[in-house]
Design an enzyme around this catalytic site. Structure first.
Site, PDB file in Angstrom:
ATOM      1  N   ARG A 101       0.832  -1.192   0.000  1.00 41.59           N
ATOM      2  CA  ARG A 101       0.000   0.000   0.000  1.00 41.59           C
ATOM      3  C   ARG A 101       0.872   1.249   0.000  1.00 41.59           C
ATOM      4  NH1 ARG A 101      -2.485   0.558   4.576  1.00 41.59           N
ATOM      5  NH2 ARG A 101      -2.224  -1.478   5.573  1.00 41.59           N
ATOM      6  N   HIS A 262     -11.192  -2.420  10.993  1.00 41.51           N
ATOM      7  CA  HIS A 262     -10.177  -3.242  10.313  1.00 41.51           C
ATOM      8  C   HIS A 262     -10.021  -4.517  11.156  1.00 41.51           C
ATOM      9  CE1 HIS A 262      -5.710  -3.400   8.806  1.00 41.51           C
ATOM     10  NE2 HIS A 262      -6.496  -4.092   8.013  1.00 41.51           N
ATOM     11  N   CYS A 287       0.528  -8.575  11.353  1.00 45.49           N
ATOM     12  CA  CYS A 287       0.819  -8.762  12.778  1.00 45.49           C
ATOM     13  C   CYS A 287       0.019  -9.924  13.351  1.00 45.49           C
ATOM     14  CB  CYS A 287       0.494  -7.495  13.551  1.00 45.49           C
ATOM     15  SG  CYS A 287       1.639  -6.166  13.207  1.00 45.49           S
ATOM     16  N   LYS A 289      -3.046 -11.135  12.197  1.00 46.21           N
ATOM     17  CA  LYS A 289      -4.519 -11.035  12.157  1.00 46.21           C
ATOM     18  C   LYS A 289      -5.134 -12.242  11.456  1.00 46.21           C
ATOM     19  CE  LYS A 289      -7.688  -7.438  10.644  1.00 46.21           C
ATOM     20  NZ  LYS A 289      -7.376  -6.861   9.339  1.00 46.21           N
ATOM     21  N   SER A 291      -3.754 -15.103  10.861  1.00 49.30           N
ATOM     22  CA  SER A 291      -3.488 -16.375  11.536  1.00 49.30           C
ATOM     23  C   SER A 291      -4.308 -16.507  12.815  1.00 49.30           C
ATOM     24  CB  SER A 291      -1.997 -16.597  11.759  1.00 49.30           C
ATOM     25  OG  SER A 291      -1.493 -15.587  12.553  1.00 49.30           O
ATOM     26  N   ASN A 400       5.653  -9.503   1.095  1.00 45.55           N
ATOM     27  CA  ASN A 400       4.220  -9.168   1.127  1.00 45.55           C
ATOM     28  C   ASN A 400       3.467  -9.894  -0.002  1.00 45.55           C
ATOM     29  OD1 ASN A 400       1.957  -7.781   2.148  1.00 45.55           O
ATOM     30  ND2 ASN A 400       2.188  -6.127   0.648  1.00 45.55           N
ATOM     31  N   ALA A 401       4.023 -11.010  -0.493  1.00 45.53           N
ATOM     32  CA  ALA A 401       3.323 -11.813  -1.516  1.00 45.53           C
ATOM     33  C   ALA A 401       2.008 -12.323  -0.919  1.00 45.53           C
ATOM     34  CB  ALA A 401       4.198 -12.984  -1.940  1.00 45.53           C
TER      35      ALA A 401
HETATM   36  C1  OXD Z   1      -3.551  -4.844   4.754  1.00 48.24           C
HETATM   37  C2  OXD Z   1      -4.237  -5.977   4.121  1.00 48.24           C
HETATM   38  O1  OXD Z   1      -4.023  -4.437   5.826  1.00 48.24           O
HETATM   39  O2  OXD Z   1      -3.889  -6.355   2.999  1.00 48.24           O
HETATM   40  O3  OXD Z   1      -2.544  -4.350   4.215  1.00 48.24           O
HETATM   41  O4  OXD Z   1      -5.169  -6.503   4.719  1.00 48.24           O
HETATM   42 MN    MN Z   2      -5.875  -5.400   6.394  1.00 44.05          MN
END
Ligand code: OXD
Ligand code: MN
Length: 640
Positions: A101, A262, A287, A289, A291, A400-401
């Site tokens: 991002r 989120h 972080c 999430k 998993s 980040n793949a």
């Molecule tokens: C992010 C996602 O938070 O891809 O970057 O979920």
């Molecule tokens: Mn996200």
């Protein structure tokens, strides 16, 4: 060319294009699909952006299998995806500089003179529209524009929001057919109340990647419930319905008195107890999430974004905005993530992005298998030792793949995944990447204290956003990147939401990343113990120890849970190192976060008091004991 007229924002619309002059770019069948919606606003948007972006061809995608199949095939035909050896699997590459991002170029457009927060990246609306529409002008020449209709949230649900996507990327449209519920039928009779997204990957290079990455822009126009995104392909920037819709929905939720978070949604199912307890949880990207949402033996509803509303019974209810996962693939291996690993290695519709392709077989970092020394990756032909232009080694797959997959195909999908009424939420969990401060799990003292706990999340940065990894950043509710309303207002709506409920969710905090002497103090599997402890707290099955930061587990309960869940002997020494209160570090963290909040305006009464109260509790403890680290055994247990 149709007649050009000015719209409310002063931009030209191409009224007339669909009614005659340029019909050759859209055939009669496609035109009929649009007309059947009988919605003048949709017609206006489509005409305007056909005229503005100048695609060579326009195709309308409805909910039919035939249309969805068309999108899949087009992404292969356009070479945006390539087939892999396993049936249904494809691979997509984003450009080498488009792997995460782009926070710097993602901005909320605000009318002149309006400022919402020092944390939020914003831009003058007129200037921003001019800039991004300038990049979009003619951006689809020679390309095919896909017009797609989706539903954010379950179909036929009061939670949900229709979403219109215009994109010249079949990969984006294909991802969305996996990640979101179909919405063409939802658009019939929806009036003006929908979000829309205009995306163009812009000019492409020989590898079908965005050529003008320096002109990447993601601009959010709250006034018109729309987002423009150009010169990018990475899904976190390009897929309108994901992080871009999240921003529009936060704005809508804030006005209407519900929450857009989120957050994952999971069903905790303790063995031998005939019940399911739903949790939502917010963690900054990468972080833990996904998993957590995938902890073995539990069920998943969503891993990323939740809409949460008050139910008539005074409880909170949540739906997953999505029906799929755009998950980080690094570290997914058969031992730590057996459900996902199995799904990624069996035939089904699935898009891999930015992994290594070796003769049709995907490889990623820490997959529990040796990675071959050569193949094709996001940098092109890859070989061991390959370096980028700055001389840095290029990994075989990007950190980040990702993988893109439907949740309904996972063995642990919850039976209420698509329920229009959502699921009742009993607990919120917050967490971040924190190597030296917080204990592995605690429960907040109250809803208000819990809002403070969520608002005070700090996390070390990761590969999911561009920039240096490992820098400690304040990230309230793990939602900071997506906030489009003043932080004070967002926090107030959290406080008000819980205060309106008869039974607000209990709020917990976890930290999976605590280290000592450079080593993690917990294994990846320990998070199951923290979750099931929280679940038991909701059902009044465990006592706790009251500390200045909240309630922490009692040793006996953890010992029993570790034995029962992981067949491990959890010792007093483990407990003491993990749960000792690091009062100085906790005070330092509190003061860092307090300083940031001090710059914000209109923080609700009661919220800043939480800082004062926690600071006092910690200071008294530090002074009372006369030392920094206090063993959990030194606090008396309580039976709340
Ligand atoms: C992010 C996602 O938070 O891809 O970057 O979920
Ligand atoms: Mn996200």
């Amino acid at each position: 060319m149709g007649v050009l007229v000015k719209d409310t924002a002063g931009y030209e619309t191409g009224r007339g294009i669909l009614s005659g002059c340029e019909q050759k770019i859209m055939n009669e069948t496609n035109l009929k699909k649009i007309k059947a919606l009988n919605n003048p606003k949709i017609l206006e948007i489509i005409e305007k952006f056909i005229d503005h972006c100048k695609p060579g061809k326009v195709t309308v995608i409805t909910d039919s299998q035939e249309d969805i199949e068309y999108v899949r095939e087009l992404s292969l035909k356009n070479n945006e995806e390539q087939r892999l050896a396993m049936q249904g699997h494809t691979i997509h590459f984003d450009g080498i500089r488009d792997q995460a991002r782009d926070k710097a170029n993602t901005k909320v457009l605000l009318p002149a003179g309006v400022k919402i927060s020092s944390f939020i990246n914003s831009k003058d609306r007129e200037a921003g529209l001019n800039e991004v529409l300038g990049f979009l002008a003619g951006s689809m020449q020679g390309k095919e524009l896909l017009i797609c209709f989706f539903c954010l949230g379950p179909n036929n649900s009061k939670f949900s929001i229709p979403a219109l996507q215009l994109t010249d990327s079949a990969y984006v449209a294909h991802s969305e057919t996996i990640l979101y519920r179909p919405g063409y039928e939802e658009f019939k009779g929806c009036g003006d109340d929908f979000f829309y997204f205009v995306h163009s990957a812009g000019e492409l290079d020989a590898r079908c990647n965005t050529a003008n990455i320096d002109n990447r822009r993601v601009y959010i126009d709250l006034q018109e419930n729309r987002v423009f995104t150009v010169n990018n392909q990475y899904a976190g920037n390009s897929v309108g319905l994901k992080k871009l819709a999240l921003r529009l929905a936060i704005n809508k939720a804030n006005r209407e008195g519900w929450l857009c978070e989120h957050m994952f949604i999971l069903g905790a199912r303790p063995e031998g107890k005939d019940r399911v307890t739903y949790f939502t949880g917010a963690y900054p990207s990468a972080c833990g999430k996904t998993s957590t949402a995938m902890i073995s033996g539990q069920s998943i509803i969503g891993d990323d974004i939740a809409y949460i509303r008050a139910g008539e019974d005074g409880r909170a209810y949540a739906v997953n905005v999505e029906q799929g996962i755009f998950g980080i693939i690094t570290d997914v291996n058969p031992e730590d993530d057996p459900v996902i690993y199995k799904a990624l290695t069996t035939p089904r519709e699935l898009i891999f992005s930015n992994v290594l392709n070796v003769d049709g077989v995907p490889y990623w970092l820490n997959m529990g298998k040796e990675i071959p020394p050569a193949g094709i990756n996001f940098s092109g032909e890859w070989f061991e030792g390959k370096k980028d232009q700055q001389g840095n080694p290029i990994d075989p797959a990007h950190k980040n793949a990702r993988y893109t997959i439907r949740i309904s195909e996972l063995g642990n999908a919850d039976e209420r995944l698509n329920h229009p009424d959502g699921v009742p939420v009993s607990g919120f969990i917050y967490g971040g990447r924190d190597s030296d401060t917080n204990v592995p799990v605690f429960e907040a003292l109250s809803w208000t204290h819990g809002v403070y706990v969520g608002a005070a999340i700090e996390s070390e940065t990761t590969a999911a956003t561009l920039g240096k990894a490992g820098v400690r950043k304040h990230n309230p509710m793990a939602n900071l990147d997506f906030l489009v309303v003043p932080l004070g207002q967002y926090i107030k709506s959290q406080l008000d939401f819980g205060n309106r409920l008869n039974t607000p969710p209990k709020i917990f905090h976890t930290n999976y990343f605590l280290k000592e002497d450079g080593k993690f103090l917990n294994s990846k599997l320990d998070k199951k113990v923290w979750l099931l402890w929280a679940e038991g707290r909701i059902h009044n099955e465990y006592g706790a120890i009251k500390t200045p930061i909240g309630f922490i587990p009692k040793f006996e309960d953890l010992k029993q849970l570790f034995r029962q869940i992981l067949a491990e002997d959890y010792t007093k020494a483990d407990y003491e190192t993990q749960f000792k209160l690091r009062t100085k570090k906790l005070l330092e963290k509190l003061e860092r976060v307090e300083k940031l909040f001090a710059e914000e305006e209109q923080l609700p009464a009661g919220f800043m008091e939480q800082f004062e109260q926690e600071k006092q509790r910690l200071t008294e403890t530090l002074q009372g004991f006369g030392r920094d680290c206090i063993s959990p055994f030194e606090f008396p247990p309580v039976t709340v």
